[in-house]
Design a protein around this motif. Structure first.
Motif, mmCIF file in Angstrom:
data_model
loop_
_atom_site.group_PDB
_atom_site.id
_atom_site.type_symbol
_atom_site.label_atom_id
_atom_site.label_comp_id
_atom_site.label_asym_id
_atom_site.label_seq_id
_atom_site.Cartn_x
_atom_site.Cartn_y
_atom_site.Cartn_z
ATOM 1 N N ARG A 45 -27.104 97.338 -47.749
ATOM 2 C CA ARG A 45 -26.724 97.915 -49.039
ATOM 3 C C ARG A 45 -25.224 98.131 -49.129
ATOM 4 O O ARG A 45 -24.626 97.925 -50.183
ATOM 5 C CB ARG A 45 -27.481 99.229 -49.291
ATOM 6 C CG ARG A 45 -28.960 99.006 -49.567
ATOM 7 C CD ARG A 45 -29.631 100.258 -50.097
ATOM 8 N NE ARG A 45 -29.470 101.428 -49.257
ATOM 9 C CZ ARG A 45 -30.232 101.705 -48.191
ATOM 10 N NH1 ARG A 45 -31.199 100.886 -47.830
ATOM 11 N NH2 ARG A 45 -30.021 102.808 -47.501
ATOM 12 N N VAL B 291 -32.662 105.888 -61.692
ATOM 13 C CA VAL B 291 -33.299 104.678 -62.193
ATOM 14 C C VAL B 291 -34.278 105.099 -63.279
ATOM 15 O O VAL B 291 -35.072 106.012 -63.060
ATOM 16 C CB VAL B 291 -34.033 103.941 -61.051
ATOM 17 C CG1 VAL B 291 -34.821 102.766 -61.593
ATOM 18 C CG2 VAL B 291 -33.055 103.504 -59.992
ATOM 19 N N LEU C 249 -27.680 102.724 -56.687
ATOM 20 C CA LEU C 249 -27.067 103.638 -57.641
ATOM 21 C C LEU C 249 -26.795 105.008 -57.051
ATOM 22 O O LEU C 249 -25.835 105.667 -57.437
ATOM 23 C CB LEU C 249 -27.957 103.787 -58.884
ATOM 24 C CG LEU C 249 -27.996 102.585 -59.813
ATOM 25 C CD1 LEU C 249 -29.043 102.787 -60.906
ATOM 26 C CD2 LEU C 249 -26.636 102.332 -60.426
ATOM 27 N N ARG D 118 -34.688 99.245 -54.951
ATOM 28 C CA ARG D 118 -33.375 98.739 -54.529
ATOM 29 C C ARG D 118 -32.301 99.256 -55.478
ATOM 30 O O ARG D 118 -31.240 99.705 -55.033
ATOM 31 C CB ARG D 118 -33.384 97.214 -54.507
ATOM 32 C CG ARG D 118 -32.077 96.626 -54.023
ATOM 33 C CD ARG D 118 -32.164 95.125 -53.939
ATOM 34 N NE ARG D 118 -33.133 94.749 -52.906
ATOM 35 C CZ ARG D 118 -33.454 93.500 -52.626
ATOM 36 N NH1 ARG D 118 -32.923 92.494 -53.300
ATOM 37 N NH2 ARG D 118 -34.326 93.242 -51.673
ATOM 38 N N GLN D 119 -32.558 99.207 -56.780
ATOM 39 C CA GLN D 119 -31.582 99.700 -57.762
ATOM 40 C C GLN D 119 -31.314 101.185 -57.534
ATOM 41 O O GLN D 119 -30.165 101.632 -57.582
ATOM 42 C CB GLN D 119 -32.090 99.471 -59.180
ATOM 43 C CG GLN D 119 -32.076 98.016 -59.580
ATOM 44 C CD GLN D 119 -32.757 97.782 -60.919
ATOM 45 O OE1 GLN D 119 -33.590 98.564 -61.369
ATOM 46 N NE2 GLN D 119 -32.400 96.683 -61.558
ATOM 47 N N HIS D 120 -32.365 101.942 -57.281
ATOM 48 C CA HIS D 120 -32.208 103.371 -56.988
ATOM 49 C C HIS D 120 -31.289 103.573 -55.787
ATOM 50 O O HIS D 120 -30.356 104.372 -55.837
ATOM 51 C CB HIS D 120 -33.584 104.004 -56.717
ATOM 52 C CG HIS D 120 -33.493 105.316 -56.018
ATOM 53 N ND1 HIS D 120 -33.284 106.507 -56.676
ATOM 54 C CD2 HIS D 120 -33.556 105.622 -54.702
ATOM 55 C CE1 HIS D 120 -33.234 107.484 -55.794
ATOM 56 N NE2 HIS D 120 -33.405 106.983 -54.596
ATOM 57 N N ILE E 44 -37.683 96.070 -56.694
ATOM 58 C CA ILE E 44 -36.402 95.953 -57.382
ATOM 59 C C ILE E 44 -35.933 97.318 -57.896
ATOM 60 O O ILE E 44 -34.762 97.672 -57.749
ATOM 61 C CB ILE E 44 -36.482 94.920 -58.526
ATOM 62 C CG1 ILE E 44 -36.845 93.537 -57.968
ATOM 63 C CG2 ILE E 44 -35.182 94.859 -59.318
ATOM 64 C CD1 ILE E 44 -35.889 92.993 -56.926
#
Length: 125
Positions: A98, A22, A82, A77-79, A74
């Motif tokens: 997830r 990220v 990904l 969460r993206q981390h 956020i």
């Protein structure tokens, strides 16, 4: 390599492998520097072995409450999506949640590829 604040040593070893990252906020440093969970114990975010279901649900809800007040939820969460992070509560989502999000994302990507005008996808087999 600096790891997010609530990362267990076992998970840190797994996530030290190369993979997508990220982007950090250049002016403030890495996103996890602002994470609320860095002040909380990792045990809140990661399950002990053989944790009873009721205890797990209670612990996960407590972790999600910490995430809900976090300014970098956020990015966290993206981390986790990904990487993907296989354990713990990240960005307000459990590992099972997830997996559902990732499955929906893969399904949606497949649907988009199948739309008229796109190249057909060869069946695996």
């Amino acid at each position: 390599m600096q790891h997010p604040p609530h990362q267990s040593p076992q998970v840190a070893a797994v996530t030290a492998l190369p993979g997508p990252r990220v982007p950090s906020r250049e002016e403030d440093g890495p996103w996890h520097a602002e994470a609320v969970c860095k002040r909380d114990e990792a045990g809140l975010f990661f399950a002990p072995s053989k944790e009873p279901t009721a205890a797990r649900l209670s612990r996960e809800e407590a972790a999600k409450r910490v995430c809900a007040r976090c300014p970098v939820m956020i990015a966290c969460r993206q981390h986790a999506l990904l990487q993907p992070e296989p354990y713990g509560v990240w960005g307000g989502l459990t590992a099972a949640e997830r997996r559902v999000v990732l499955a929906r994302m893969r399904r949606r990507a497949g649907e988009l590829r199948q739309q008229p005008g796109s190249e057909p996808i060869a069946a695996a087999g």
